[in-house]
Design a protein around this motif. Structure first.
Motif, PDB file in Angstrom:
ATOM      1  N   VAL A 287       3.030   8.976  -3.373  1.00 20.21           N
ATOM      2  CA  VAL A 287       3.222   7.529  -3.524  1.00 20.21           C
ATOM      3  C   VAL A 287       3.078   7.129  -4.988  1.00 20.21           C
ATOM      4  N   ALA A 288       2.055   7.695  -5.657  1.00 22.47           N
ATOM      5  CA  ALA A 288       1.777   7.346  -7.046  1.00 22.47           C
ATOM      6  C   ALA A 288       2.927   7.738  -7.972  1.00 22.47           C
ATOM      7  N   ILE A 289       3.683   8.736  -7.577  1.00 24.96           N
ATOM      8  CA  ILE A 289       4.843   9.166  -8.376  1.00 24.96           C
ATOM      9  C   ILE A 289       6.103   8.444  -7.930  1.00 24.96           C
ATOM     10  N   ASN A 290       6.256   8.254  -6.631  1.00 30.59           N
ATOM     11  CA  ASN A 290       7.468   7.659  -6.066  1.00 30.59           C
ATOM     12  C   ASN A 290       7.688   6.218  -6.513  1.00 30.59           C
ATOM     13  N   VAL A 291       6.664   5.387  -6.419  1.00 31.99           N
ATOM     14  CA  VAL A 291       6.834   3.953  -6.676  1.00 31.99           C
ATOM     15  C   VAL A 291       7.240   3.661  -8.130  1.00 31.99           C
ATOM     16  N   PRO A 292       6.540   4.208  -9.138  1.00 35.03           N
ATOM     17  CA  PRO A 292       6.988   3.968 -10.518  1.00 35.03           C
ATOM     18  C   PRO A 292       8.375   4.555 -10.786  1.00 35.03           C
ATOM     19  N   LEU A 293       8.649   5.743 -10.240  1.00 35.60           N
ATOM     20  CA  LEU A 293       9.955   6.363 -10.437  1.00 35.60           C
ATOM     21  C   LEU A 293      11.057   5.508  -9.799  1.00 35.60           C
ATOM     22  N   GLY A 294      10.772   4.964  -8.624  1.00 40.21           N
ATOM     23  CA  GLY A 294      11.739   4.083  -7.970  1.00 40.21           C
ATOM     24  C   GLY A 294      12.021   2.843  -8.793  1.00 40.21           C
ATOM     25  N   PHE A 295      10.978   2.288  -9.423  1.00 43.02           N
ATOM     26  CA  PHE A 295      11.152   1.117 -10.287  1.00 43.02           C
ATOM     27  C   PHE A 295      12.014   1.451 -11.498  1.00 43.02           C
ATOM     28  N   ILE A 296      11.738   2.586 -12.114  1.00 46.07           N
ATOM     29  CA  ILE A 296      12.493   3.002 -13.308  1.00 46.07           C
ATOM     30  C   ILE A 296      13.975   3.172 -12.979  1.00 46.07           C
TER      31      ILE A 296
ATOM     32  N   TRP B  66       1.106   3.661   4.679  1.00 42.96           N
ATOM     33  CA  TRP B  66       1.740   3.311   3.423  1.00 42.96           C
ATOM     34  C   TRP B  66       2.945   2.400   3.612  1.00 42.96           C
ATOM     35  N   ALA B  67       3.608   2.525   4.761  1.00 49.58           N
ATOM     36  CA  ALA B  67       4.717   1.609   5.046  1.00 49.58           C
ATOM     37  C   ALA B  67       4.211   0.178   5.142  1.00 49.58           C
ATOM     38  N   ILE B  68       3.069   0.009   5.799  1.00 54.75           N
ATOM     39  CA  ILE B  68       2.482  -1.329   5.939  1.00 54.75           C
ATOM     40  C   ILE B  68       2.018  -1.856   4.581  1.00 54.75           C
ATOM     41  N   VAL B  69       1.419  -0.978   3.782  1.00 53.11           N
ATOM     42  CA  VAL B  69       0.982  -1.391   2.440  1.00 53.11           C
ATOM     43  C   VAL B  69       2.187  -1.855   1.620  1.00 53.11           C
ATOM     44  N   MET B  70       3.264  -1.062   1.648  1.00 49.88           N
ATOM     45  CA  MET B  70       4.441  -1.371   0.834  1.00 49.88           C
ATOM     46  C   MET B  70       5.227  -2.572   1.341  1.00 49.88           C
ATOM     47  N   ILE B  71       5.143  -2.837   2.628  1.00 49.67           N
ATOM     48  CA  ILE B  71       5.897  -3.963   3.179  1.00 49.67           C
ATOM     49  C   ILE B  71       5.402  -5.283   2.604  1.00 49.67           C
ATOM     50  N   PHE B  72       4.146  -5.306   2.156  1.00 50.43           N
ATOM     51  CA  PHE B  72       3.592  -6.501   1.525  1.00 50.43           C
ATOM     52  C   PHE B  72       3.562  -6.363  -0.006  1.00 50.43           C
ATOM     53  N   THR B  73       3.258  -5.160  -0.488  1.00 45.75           N
ATOM     54  CA  THR B  73       3.100  -4.954  -1.927  1.00 45.75           C
ATOM     55  C   THR B  73       4.411  -5.075  -2.694  1.00 45.75           C
ATOM     56  N   LEU B  74       5.467  -4.402  -2.209  1.00 43.56           N
ATOM     57  CA  LEU B  74       6.729  -4.409  -2.940  1.00 43.56           C
ATOM     58  C   LEU B  74       7.342  -5.814  -3.063  1.00 43.56           C
ATOM     59  N   PRO B  75       7.435  -6.604  -1.970  1.00 42.35           N
ATOM     60  CA  PRO B  75       7.953  -7.969  -2.146  1.00 42.35           C
ATOM     61  C   PRO B  75       7.108  -8.804  -3.106  1.00 42.35           C
ATOM     62  N   PHE B  76       5.772  -8.608  -3.073  1.00 39.06           N
ATOM     63  CA  PHE B  76       4.900  -9.348  -3.983  1.00 39.06           C
ATOM     64  C   PHE B  76       5.206  -8.991  -5.441  1.00 39.06           C
TER      65      PHE B  76
ATOM     66  N   TRP C 169      14.936  -0.678  -4.999  1.00 42.00           N
ATOM     67  CA  TRP C 169      13.561  -0.204  -5.217  1.00 42.00           C
ATOM     68  C   TRP C 169      12.844  -0.037  -3.884  1.00 42.00           C
ATOM     69  N   ILE C 170      13.025  -1.020  -3.003  1.00 42.76           N
ATOM     70  CA  ILE C 170      12.424  -0.895  -1.670  1.00 42.76           C
ATOM     71  C   ILE C 170      12.997   0.327  -0.955  1.00 42.76           C
ATOM     72  N   GLY C 171      14.293   0.565  -1.135  1.00 38.63           N
ATOM     73  CA  GLY C 171      14.930   1.709  -0.506  1.00 38.63           C
ATOM     74  C   GLY C 171      14.421   3.044  -1.005  1.00 38.63           C
ATOM     75  N   THR C 172      13.976   3.095  -2.259  1.00 35.03           N
ATOM     76  CA  THR C 172      13.443   4.345  -2.804  1.00 35.03           C
ATOM     77  C   THR C 172      11.952   4.516  -2.532  1.00 35.03           C
ATOM     78  N   SER C 173      11.237   3.412  -2.332  1.00 38.24           N
ATOM     79  CA  SER C 173       9.777   3.497  -2.287  1.00 38.24           C
ATOM     80  C   SER C 173       9.142   3.061  -0.975  1.00 38.24           C
ATOM     81  N   GLU C 174       9.944   2.696   0.029  1.00 37.54           N
ATOM     82  CA  GLU C 174       9.395   2.471   1.358  1.00 37.54           C
ATOM     83  C   GLU C 174       9.455   3.787   2.127  1.00 37.54           C
ATOM     84  N   PHE C 175       8.587   3.914   3.127  1.00 37.29           N
ATOM     85  CA  PHE C 175       8.464   5.193   3.824  1.00 37.29           C
ATOM     86  C   PHE C 175       8.944   5.147   5.270  1.00 37.29           C
ATOM     87  N   ALA C 176       9.524   4.023   5.672  1.00 41.04           N
ATOM     88  CA  ALA C 176      10.054   3.909   7.032  1.00 41.04           C
ATOM     89  C   ALA C 176      11.181   2.893   7.028  1.00 41.04           C
ATOM     90  N   ASP C 177      12.228   3.162   7.795  1.00 40.97           N
ATOM     91  CA  ASP C 177      13.383   2.267   7.825  1.00 40.97           C
ATOM     92  C   ASP C 177      12.996   0.864   8.276  1.00 40.97           C
TER      93      ASP C 177
END
Length: 449
Positions: free
Chosen positions: A427-436, A255-265, A280-288
Protein backbone atom coordinates in the motif's frame (compact mmCIF):
# COMPACT_ATOMS: atom_id res chain seq x y z
CA UNK A 1 -3.71 -46.82 -19.60
CA UNK A 2 -1.92 -43.54 -18.97
CA UNK A 3 -3.23 -42.12 -22.26
CA UNK A 4 -6.75 -43.24 -21.35
CA UNK A 5 -6.44 -41.44 -18.04
CA UNK A 6 -5.27 -38.24 -19.70
CA UNK A 7 -8.09 -38.43 -22.25
CA UNK A 8 -10.65 -38.93 -19.49
CA UNK A 9 -9.24 -35.96 -17.57
CA UNK A 10 -9.44 -33.75 -20.67
CA UNK A 11 -13.07 -34.75 -21.26
CA UNK A 12 -13.90 -33.99 -17.64
CA UNK A 13 -12.32 -30.54 -17.91
CA UNK A 14 -14.15 -29.84 -21.17
CA UNK A 15 -17.47 -30.84 -19.64
CA UNK A 16 -16.79 -28.73 -16.60
CA UNK A 17 -15.89 -25.81 -18.86
CA UNK A 18 -19.26 -25.92 -20.66
CA UNK A 19 -21.20 -26.27 -17.42
CA UNK A 20 -19.47 -23.14 -16.13
CA UNK A 21 -21.74 -21.19 -18.49
CA UNK A 22 -24.66 -21.72 -16.12
CA UNK A 23 -22.95 -22.85 -12.90
CA UNK A 24 -20.55 -19.95 -12.34
CA UNK A 25 -21.45 -16.56 -10.90
CA UNK A 26 -19.20 -14.73 -13.38
CA UNK A 27 -21.17 -16.07 -16.33
CA UNK A 28 -24.52 -15.32 -14.72
CA UNK A 29 -23.42 -11.70 -14.28
CA UNK A 30 -22.73 -11.65 -18.01
CA UNK A 31 -26.11 -13.19 -18.91
CA UNK A 32 -28.06 -10.87 -16.61
CA UNK A 33 -26.22 -7.77 -17.82
CA UNK A 34 -26.64 -8.71 -21.47
CA UNK A 35 -30.29 -9.58 -20.87
CA UNK A 36 -31.00 -6.12 -19.50
CA UNK A 37 -29.15 -4.45 -22.38
CA UNK A 38 -31.00 -6.52 -25.00
CA UNK A 39 -34.31 -5.82 -23.24
CA UNK A 40 -33.55 -2.09 -23.38
CA UNK A 41 -32.78 -2.26 -27.10
CA UNK A 42 -35.83 -4.43 -27.81
CA UNK A 43 -38.23 -2.08 -26.04
CA UNK A 44 -36.65 0.90 -27.84
CA UNK A 45 -37.04 -0.82 -31.22
CA UNK A 46 -40.76 -1.26 -30.50
CA UNK A 47 -41.18 2.39 -29.55
CA UNK A 48 -41.03 1.83 -25.81
CA UNK A 49 -38.41 1.94 -23.06
CA UNK A 50 -37.35 0.24 -19.84
CA UNK A 51 -37.63 3.60 -18.09
CA UNK A 52 -40.54 2.43 -15.88
CA UNK A 53 -38.19 0.12 -13.95
CA UNK A 54 -35.30 2.61 -13.93
CA UNK A 55 -36.33 4.37 -10.72
CA UNK A 56 -34.12 7.37 -9.98
CA UNK A 57 -34.41 9.36 -6.76
CA UNK A 58 -34.42 13.15 -7.30
CA UNK A 59 -32.22 15.55 -5.36
CA UNK A 60 -34.12 16.94 -2.39
CA UNK A 61 -33.79 19.21 0.62
CA UNK A 62 -37.35 18.96 1.95
CA UNK A 63 -39.01 15.64 2.74
CA UNK A 64 -42.13 16.64 0.82
CA UNK A 65 -40.14 15.96 -2.37
CA UNK A 66 -39.47 12.43 -1.16
CA UNK A 67 -43.11 11.86 -0.27
CA UNK A 68 -44.18 13.01 -3.72
CA UNK A 69 -41.54 10.83 -5.38
CA UNK A 70 -42.67 7.72 -3.48
CA UNK A 71 -46.34 8.37 -4.23
CA UNK A 72 -45.74 8.91 -7.95
CA UNK A 73 -43.30 6.01 -8.37
CA UNK A 74 -44.74 3.38 -6.00
CA UNK A 75 -45.87 1.09 -8.85
CA UNK A 76 -42.54 1.46 -10.67
CA UNK A 77 -40.61 0.66 -7.48
CA UNK A 78 -42.63 -2.53 -7.01
CA UNK A 79 -42.07 -3.41 -10.68
CA UNK A 80 -38.33 -2.82 -10.32
CA UNK A 81 -38.21 -5.09 -7.28
CA UNK A 82 -40.13 -7.85 -9.05
CA UNK A 83 -37.87 -7.71 -12.13
CA UNK A 84 -34.61 -7.69 -10.16
CA UNK A 85 -35.78 -10.28 -7.64
CA UNK A 86 -36.94 -12.50 -10.50
CA UNK A 87 -33.76 -12.42 -12.58
CA UNK A 88 -31.45 -12.76 -9.57
CA UNK A 89 -33.60 -15.57 -8.13
CA UNK A 90 -33.25 -17.61 -11.33
CA UNK A 91 -29.47 -17.33 -11.10
CA UNK A 92 -29.47 -18.07 -7.38
CA UNK A 93 -31.54 -21.22 -7.96
CA UNK A 94 -29.22 -22.56 -10.67
CA UNK A 95 -26.16 -21.68 -8.59
CA UNK A 96 -27.51 -23.99 -5.87
CA UNK A 97 -28.75 -21.57 -3.23
CA UNK A 98 -32.13 -21.52 -1.49
CA UNK A 99 -34.43 -19.17 -3.40
CA UNK A 100 -36.83 -18.62 -0.48
CA UNK A 101 -33.96 -17.41 1.72
CA UNK A 102 -32.67 -15.20 -1.09
CA UNK A 103 -36.05 -13.56 -1.65
CA UNK A 104 -36.56 -12.88 2.07
CA UNK A 105 -33.13 -11.31 2.31
CA UNK A 106 -33.41 -9.44 -0.99
CA UNK A 107 -36.56 -7.68 0.23
CA UNK A 108 -34.47 -6.22 3.06
CA UNK A 109 -31.52 -5.40 0.77
CA UNK A 110 -33.84 -3.69 -1.74
CA UNK A 111 -35.74 -1.62 0.83
CA UNK A 112 -32.52 -0.51 2.53
CA UNK A 113 -31.01 0.37 -0.86
CA UNK A 114 -34.02 2.56 -1.60
CA UNK A 115 -33.56 4.29 1.78
CA UNK A 116 -29.84 4.74 1.02
CA UNK A 117 -30.53 6.23 -2.43
CA UNK A 118 -32.99 8.65 -0.82
CA UNK A 119 -30.45 9.69 1.83
CA UNK A 120 -27.66 10.00 -0.75
CA UNK A 121 -29.85 12.34 -2.84
CA UNK A 122 -30.28 14.80 0.01
CA UNK A 123 -28.52 18.13 -0.54
CA UNK A 124 -26.89 18.00 2.92
CA UNK A 125 -25.38 14.57 2.23
CA UNK A 126 -24.18 15.73 -1.18
CA UNK A 127 -22.58 18.85 0.31
CA UNK A 128 -20.37 16.62 2.47
CA UNK A 129 -19.63 14.17 -0.38
CA UNK A 130 -21.71 11.48 1.33
CA UNK A 131 -22.90 9.95 -1.92
CA UNK A 132 -25.16 6.89 -1.91
CA UNK A 133 -22.28 4.34 -2.28
CA UNK A 134 -20.52 5.69 0.82
CA UNK A 135 -23.80 5.85 2.74
CA UNK A 136 -24.50 2.24 1.73
CA UNK A 137 -21.12 1.05 3.00
CA UNK A 138 -21.27 3.05 6.24
CA UNK A 139 -24.83 1.99 7.05
CA UNK A 140 -24.01 -1.63 6.24
CA UNK A 141 -21.00 -1.54 8.57
CA UNK A 142 -23.06 -0.07 11.41
CA UNK A 143 -25.82 -2.65 11.05
CA UNK A 144 -23.50 -5.58 10.35
CA UNK A 145 -21.35 -4.92 13.41
CA UNK A 146 -24.20 -3.95 15.71
CA UNK A 147 -26.79 -6.60 14.89
CA UNK A 148 -26.41 -10.34 14.35
CA UNK A 149 -27.29 -11.06 10.74
CA UNK A 150 -29.41 -14.25 10.48
CA UNK A 151 -27.97 -17.11 8.46
CA UNK A 152 -30.81 -17.05 5.92
CA UNK A 153 -29.68 -13.55 4.87
CA UNK A 154 -26.46 -14.98 3.44
CA UNK A 155 -28.20 -16.12 0.26
CA UNK A 156 -29.03 -12.47 -0.58
CA UNK A 157 -25.66 -10.95 0.41
CA UNK A 158 -24.15 -11.63 -3.03
CA UNK A 159 -21.57 -8.84 -2.95
CA UNK A 160 -19.50 -9.90 -5.95
CA UNK A 161 -22.52 -11.01 -7.98
CA UNK A 162 -24.06 -7.55 -7.70
CA UNK A 163 -20.88 -5.65 -8.57
CA UNK A 164 -20.05 -7.96 -11.49
CA UNK A 165 -23.54 -7.45 -12.92
CA UNK A 166 -23.13 -3.71 -12.41
CA UNK A 167 -19.81 -3.69 -14.25
CA UNK A 168 -21.34 -5.57 -17.21
CA UNK A 169 -24.06 -2.88 -17.32
CA UNK A 170 -21.36 -0.23 -17.01
CA UNK A 171 -19.97 -1.38 -20.36
CA UNK A 172 -23.18 -0.21 -22.04
CA UNK A 173 -22.52 3.35 -20.82
CA UNK A 174 -18.92 3.51 -22.09
CA UNK A 175 -18.26 3.85 -25.85
CA UNK A 176 -16.15 0.98 -27.13
CA UNK A 177 -14.03 3.38 -29.16
CA UNK A 178 -12.99 5.06 -25.91
CA UNK A 179 -11.98 1.69 -24.47
CA UNK A 180 -9.91 0.90 -27.56
CA UNK A 181 -8.22 4.30 -27.38
CA UNK A 182 -7.60 4.31 -23.63
CA UNK A 183 -7.06 0.58 -23.16
CA UNK A 184 -3.34 0.57 -24.06
CA UNK A 185 -2.61 3.45 -21.70
CA UNK A 186 -4.67 1.89 -18.91
CA UNK A 187 -3.06 -1.49 -19.51
CA UNK A 188 0.44 0.02 -19.55
CA UNK A 189 -0.13 1.90 -16.31
CA UNK A 190 -1.78 -1.16 -14.81
CA UNK A 191 1.25 -3.27 -15.72
CA UNK A 192 3.57 -0.98 -13.79
CA UNK A 193 1.20 -0.87 -10.82
CA UNK A 194 0.41 -4.58 -10.74
CA UNK A 195 3.99 -5.79 -11.05
CA UNK A 196 5.42 -3.24 -8.60
CA UNK A 197 2.73 -3.78 -5.96
CA UNK A 198 2.78 -7.57 -6.25
CA UNK A 199 6.57 -7.80 -5.98
CA UNK A 200 6.58 -5.37 -3.02
CA UNK A 201 4.09 -7.44 -1.03
CA UNK A 202 5.64 -10.75 -2.04
CA UNK A 203 9.17 -9.59 -1.22
CA UNK A 204 8.14 -8.09 2.13
CA UNK A 205 6.10 -11.18 2.99
CA UNK A 206 8.79 -13.74 2.21
CA UNK A 207 12.00 -11.84 2.95
CA UNK A 208 11.08 -9.50 5.80
CA UNK A 209 8.32 -11.41 7.59
CA UNK A 210 9.01 -15.04 6.71
CA UNK A 211 5.57 -15.86 5.28
CA UNK A 212 4.88 -18.94 3.19
CA UNK A 213 5.48 -18.20 -0.51
CA UNK A 214 1.98 -19.22 -1.51
CA UNK A 215 0.53 -17.05 1.27
CA UNK A 216 2.65 -14.09 0.16
CA UNK A 217 1.59 -14.63 -3.47
CA UNK A 218 -2.08 -14.61 -2.44
CA UNK A 219 -1.56 -11.39 -0.48
CA UNK A 220 0.29 -9.86 -3.43
CA UNK A 221 -2.52 -10.74 -5.83
CA UNK A 222 -5.14 -9.21 -3.56
CA UNK A 223 -3.20 -5.97 -3.34
CA UNK A 224 -2.11 -5.67 -6.95
CA UNK A 225 -4.94 -6.97 -9.16
CA UNK A 226 -8.62 -7.09 -8.23
CA UNK A 227 -8.89 -7.66 -4.53
CA UNK A 228 -11.21 -10.38 -3.31
CA UNK A 229 -11.57 -12.11 -6.68
CA UNK A 230 -7.81 -12.19 -7.19
CA UNK A 231 -7.17 -13.52 -3.69
CA UNK A 232 -9.60 -16.38 -4.29
CA UNK A 233 -8.36 -17.12 -7.81
CA UNK A 234 -4.64 -16.93 -7.06
CA UNK A 235 -5.08 -18.80 -3.78
CA UNK A 236 -6.65 -21.64 -5.72
CA UNK A 237 -4.02 -21.53 -8.46
CA UNK A 238 -1.12 -21.89 -6.02
CA UNK A 239 -3.01 -24.15 -3.58
CA UNK A 240 -2.73 -21.74 -0.68
CA UNK A 241 -4.34 -22.72 2.63
CA UNK A 242 -7.94 -21.61 3.00
CA UNK A 243 -7.16 -19.59 6.13
CA UNK A 244 -4.47 -17.72 4.18
CA UNK A 245 -7.00 -16.84 1.49
CA UNK A 246 -9.37 -15.61 4.21
CA UNK A 247 -6.64 -13.41 5.69
CA UNK A 248 -5.89 -11.95 2.26
CA UNK A 249 -9.57 -11.16 1.71
CA UNK A 250 -9.78 -9.54 5.16
CA UNK A 251 -6.81 -7.30 4.42
CA UNK A 252 -8.23 -6.35 1.04
CA UNK A 253 -11.47 -5.34 2.77
CA UNK A 254 -9.61 -3.36 5.46
CA UNK A 255 -7.58 -1.32 3.00
CA UNK A 256 -10.46 -1.01 0.55
CA UNK A 257 -12.55 0.59 3.28
CA UNK A 258 -9.67 2.88 4.29
CA UNK A 259 -9.13 3.98 0.68
CA UNK A 260 -12.81 4.46 -0.06
CA UNK A 261 -12.73 7.42 2.34
CA UNK A 262 -9.07 8.47 2.13
CA UNK A 263 -8.67 8.79 -1.64
CA UNK A 264 -11.76 11.01 -2.22
CA UNK A 265 -10.66 13.18 0.72
CA UNK A 266 -7.13 13.62 -0.72
CA UNK A 267 -8.53 14.22 -4.20
CA UNK A 268 -10.81 17.00 -2.93
CA UNK A 269 -8.04 18.44 -0.75
CA UNK A 270 -5.56 18.56 -3.63
CA UNK A 271 -8.13 19.75 -6.16
CA UNK A 272 -7.45 16.89 -8.59
CA UNK A 273 -9.63 16.81 -11.72
CA UNK A 274 -12.15 13.98 -12.13
CA UNK A 275 -10.29 12.12 -14.89
CA UNK A 276 -6.92 11.78 -13.09
CA UNK A 277 -8.79 11.24 -9.81
CA UNK A 278 -10.62 8.22 -11.20
CA UNK A 279 -7.39 6.82 -12.64
CA UNK A 280 -5.65 7.21 -9.25
CA UNK A 281 -8.52 5.41 -7.56
CA UNK A 282 -8.24 2.73 -10.23
CA UNK A 283 -4.56 2.18 -9.46
CA UNK A 284 -4.76 2.41 -5.68
CA UNK A 285 -8.07 0.82 -4.66
CA UNK A 286 -8.01 -2.87 -3.81
CA UNK A 287 -11.54 -3.94 -4.74
CA UNK A 288 -13.83 -3.13 -7.66
CA UNK A 289 -16.84 -2.37 -5.48
CA UNK A 290 -14.98 -0.06 -3.10
CA UNK A 291 -13.20 1.65 -5.98
CA UNK A 292 -16.49 2.25 -7.77
CA UNK A 293 -17.91 3.78 -4.59
CA UNK A 294 -14.91 6.10 -4.25
CA UNK A 295 -15.09 7.08 -7.93
CA UNK A 296 -18.84 7.70 -7.67
CA UNK A 297 -18.15 10.16 -4.86
CA UNK A 298 -16.06 12.20 -7.33
CA UNK A 299 -18.19 12.17 -10.48
CA UNK A 300 -19.15 10.47 -13.74
CA UNK A 301 -15.81 11.14 -15.46
CA UNK A 302 -14.03 9.61 -12.48
CA UNK A 303 -16.18 6.49 -12.90
CA UNK A 304 -15.12 6.25 -16.56
CA UNK A 305 -11.38 6.62 -15.91
CA UNK A 306 -11.60 4.32 -12.88
CA UNK A 307 -13.26 1.64 -14.99
CA UNK A 308 -10.68 1.92 -17.76
CA UNK A 309 -7.84 1.79 -15.24
CA UNK A 310 -9.20 -0.92 -12.94
CA UNK A 311 -11.44 -3.13 -15.08
CA UNK A 312 -9.73 -2.73 -18.46
CA UNK A 313 -6.27 -2.47 -16.92
CA UNK A 314 -5.66 -4.22 -13.61
CA UNK A 315 -8.44 -6.82 -13.69
CA UNK A 316 -7.00 -8.17 -16.95
CA UNK A 317 -4.06 -9.52 -15.00
CA UNK A 318 -5.97 -12.07 -12.98
CA UNK A 319 -5.83 -14.74 -15.69
CA UNK A 320 -2.20 -14.00 -16.52
CA UNK A 321 -1.08 -14.08 -12.87
CA UNK A 322 -3.07 -17.26 -12.24
CA UNK A 323 -1.30 -19.06 -15.05
CA UNK A 324 2.18 -17.76 -14.20
CA UNK A 325 1.85 -18.48 -10.47
CA UNK A 326 0.29 -21.90 -11.11
CA UNK A 327 3.41 -22.81 -13.09
CA UNK A 328 5.73 -21.41 -10.41
CA UNK A 329 3.79 -23.14 -7.64
CA UNK A 330 3.78 -26.52 -9.38
CA UNK A 331 7.41 -26.41 -10.51
CA UNK A 332 9.01 -24.61 -7.59
CA UNK A 333 6.84 -24.57 -4.46
CA UNK A 334 4.97 -27.86 -4.51
CA UNK A 335 6.04 -31.47 -4.40
CA UNK A 336 4.78 -32.91 -7.65
CA UNK A 337 3.86 -36.31 -6.29
CA UNK A 338 0.95 -36.76 -8.69
CA UNK A 339 2.94 -35.76 -11.75
CA UNK A 340 0.62 -32.88 -12.66
CA UNK A 341 1.79 -30.27 -15.15
CA UNK A 342 0.77 -26.67 -15.70
CA UNK A 343 -2.36 -26.34 -17.83
CA UNK A 344 -2.49 -23.48 -20.34
CA UNK A 345 -6.28 -23.41 -20.00
CA UNK A 346 -5.80 -22.12 -16.45
CA UNK A 347 -5.76 -18.60 -17.92
CA UNK A 348 -9.24 -19.08 -19.33
CA UNK A 349 -10.60 -20.89 -16.28
CA UNK A 350 -9.40 -18.12 -13.95
CA UNK A 351 -10.12 -15.14 -16.20
CA UNK A 352 -12.94 -12.96 -14.76
CA UNK A 353 -15.72 -13.56 -17.30
CA UNK A 354 -17.67 -10.46 -16.28
CA UNK A 355 -14.90 -8.40 -17.92
CA UNK A 356 -15.87 -10.04 -21.22
CA UNK A 357 -19.46 -9.02 -20.54
CA UNK A 358 -18.27 -5.45 -20.01
CA UNK A 359 -16.64 -5.40 -23.45
CA UNK A 360 -19.58 -7.10 -25.17
CA UNK A 361 -22.21 -4.68 -23.84
CA UNK A 362 -19.96 -1.76 -24.75
CA UNK A 363 -19.53 -3.09 -28.29
CA UNK A 364 -23.28 -3.73 -28.72
CA UNK A 365 -24.37 -0.27 -27.62
CA UNK A 366 -21.56 1.42 -29.56
CA UNK A 367 -22.58 -0.44 -32.73
CA UNK A 368 -26.17 0.65 -32.17
CA UNK A 369 -25.18 4.30 -31.73
CA UNK A 370 -22.99 4.33 -34.85
CA UNK A 371 -25.62 2.65 -37.02
CA UNK A 372 -28.45 5.15 -36.46
CA UNK A 373 -28.96 8.82 -37.24
CA UNK A 374 -27.98 11.58 -34.83
CA UNK A 375 -31.61 12.10 -33.79
CA UNK A 376 -32.08 8.37 -33.18
CA UNK A 377 -28.79 8.24 -31.25
CA UNK A 378 -30.14 10.92 -28.93
CA UNK A 379 -33.23 8.78 -28.30
CA UNK A 380 -31.05 5.72 -27.67
CA UNK A 381 -29.12 7.71 -25.08
CA UNK A 382 -32.29 8.76 -23.25
CA UNK A 383 -34.37 5.59 -23.64
CA UNK A 384 -31.72 2.86 -23.50
CA UNK A 385 -28.44 4.04 -22.01
CA UNK A 386 -29.86 6.35 -19.31
CA UNK A 387 -32.14 3.65 -17.82
CA UNK A 388 -29.28 1.14 -17.90
CA UNK A 389 -27.15 3.63 -15.97
CA UNK A 390 -29.84 3.86 -13.29
CA UNK A 391 -30.08 0.06 -13.01
CA UNK A 392 -26.28 -0.07 -12.79
CA UNK A 393 -26.46 2.28 -9.80
CA UNK A 394 -28.97 0.00 -8.05
CA UNK A 395 -26.67 -3.02 -8.56
CA UNK A 396 -23.73 -1.13 -7.06
CA UNK A 397 -25.77 0.04 -4.05
CA UNK A 398 -26.79 -3.58 -3.38
CA UNK A 399 -23.10 -4.47 -3.44
CA UNK A 400 -21.83 -1.68 -1.19
CA UNK A 401 -24.53 -2.30 1.40
CA UNK A 402 -23.76 -6.03 1.43
CA UNK A 403 -20.04 -5.34 1.85
CA UNK A 404 -20.84 -3.44 5.03
CA UNK A 405 -23.21 -6.13 6.32
CA UNK A 406 -20.63 -8.90 5.82
CA UNK A 407 -17.59 -7.06 7.24
CA UNK A 408 -16.87 -7.77 10.91
CA UNK A 409 -14.39 -5.52 12.70
CA UNK A 410 -13.65 -8.17 15.34
CA UNK A 411 -12.71 -10.69 12.64
CA UNK A 412 -10.39 -8.24 10.94
CA UNK A 413 -8.55 -7.42 14.18
CA UNK A 414 -7.67 -11.10 14.61
CA UNK A 415 -5.36 -10.98 11.56
CA UNK A 416 -1.70 -11.32 12.57
CA UNK A 417 0.62 -8.36 12.23
CA UNK A 418 3.03 -9.97 9.74
CA UNK A 419 0.60 -10.38 6.81
CA UNK A 420 -0.81 -6.95 7.67
CA UNK A 421 2.70 -5.46 7.55
CA UNK A 422 3.48 -7.16 4.25
CA UNK A 423 0.25 -5.93 2.66
CA UNK A 424 0.76 -2.44 4.07
CA UNK A 425 4.23 -2.32 2.49
CA UNK A 426 2.53 -2.72 -0.87
CA UNK A 427 0.00 0.00 0.00
CA UNK A 428 2.81 2.39 0.96
CA UNK A 429 4.35 1.93 -2.48
CA UNK A 430 1.15 1.64 -4.53
CA UNK A 431 -0.61 4.84 -3.45
CA UNK A 432 2.25 7.33 -4.13
CA UNK A 433 3.12 5.52 -7.37
CA UNK A 434 -0.52 5.69 -8.46
CA UNK A 435 -0.54 9.44 -7.77
CA UNK A 436 2.65 9.99 -9.76
CA UNK A 437 1.38 8.03 -12.77
CA UNK A 438 -2.26 9.17 -12.76
CA UNK A 439 -1.86 12.83 -11.81
CA UNK A 440 1.71 14.01 -12.47
CA UNK A 441 2.77 12.00 -15.54
CA UNK A 442 -0.51 11.14 -17.28
CA UNK A 443 -2.81 13.72 -15.74
CA UNK A 444 -3.44 15.57 -18.99
CA UNK A 445 -4.30 12.31 -20.73
CA UNK A 446 -6.80 11.18 -18.09
CA UNK A 447 -8.34 14.67 -18.01
CA UNK A 448 -9.35 14.13 -21.63
CA UNK A 449 -11.10 10.81 -21.03
Amino acid sequence: MEDDGKEKLQKTKASSGWSDLWKKEDWWAVWLGLGIVFAGILFWSMGGSIKPIAVKVPTWSEFSVVSQFLAENFTNIILLFLVLAGVFAIAIKVLGHKVSDFLKGFIIVFIMSLVILILGSNTWFKAYNLEAPLVALALGLIIGNGVKIPDWMNASLRTEFYVKTGIVLLGATLPFTLILESGPVAFGQATIIAVTTFMSIYWAGTRLFGLDKRFAATLGAGGSICGVSASIAIGGAVKAEQKHVSVAISLVVVWAIVMIFTLPFLIKLLGIAEGPAGAWIGTSEFADAAGMAAAAAIGEQAIRSFTLMKVVGRDMFIGIWCFILAIVSITKWEKREDGTKPDAMEIWHRFPKFVLGFFITSAIVTFLLTSVTADSASIVNSDVIAPIKVLRTWAFIFCFFCIGLTTRFKDLTSVGWKPFAAFTTGVAINVPLGFILSVLLLGSYWSGV
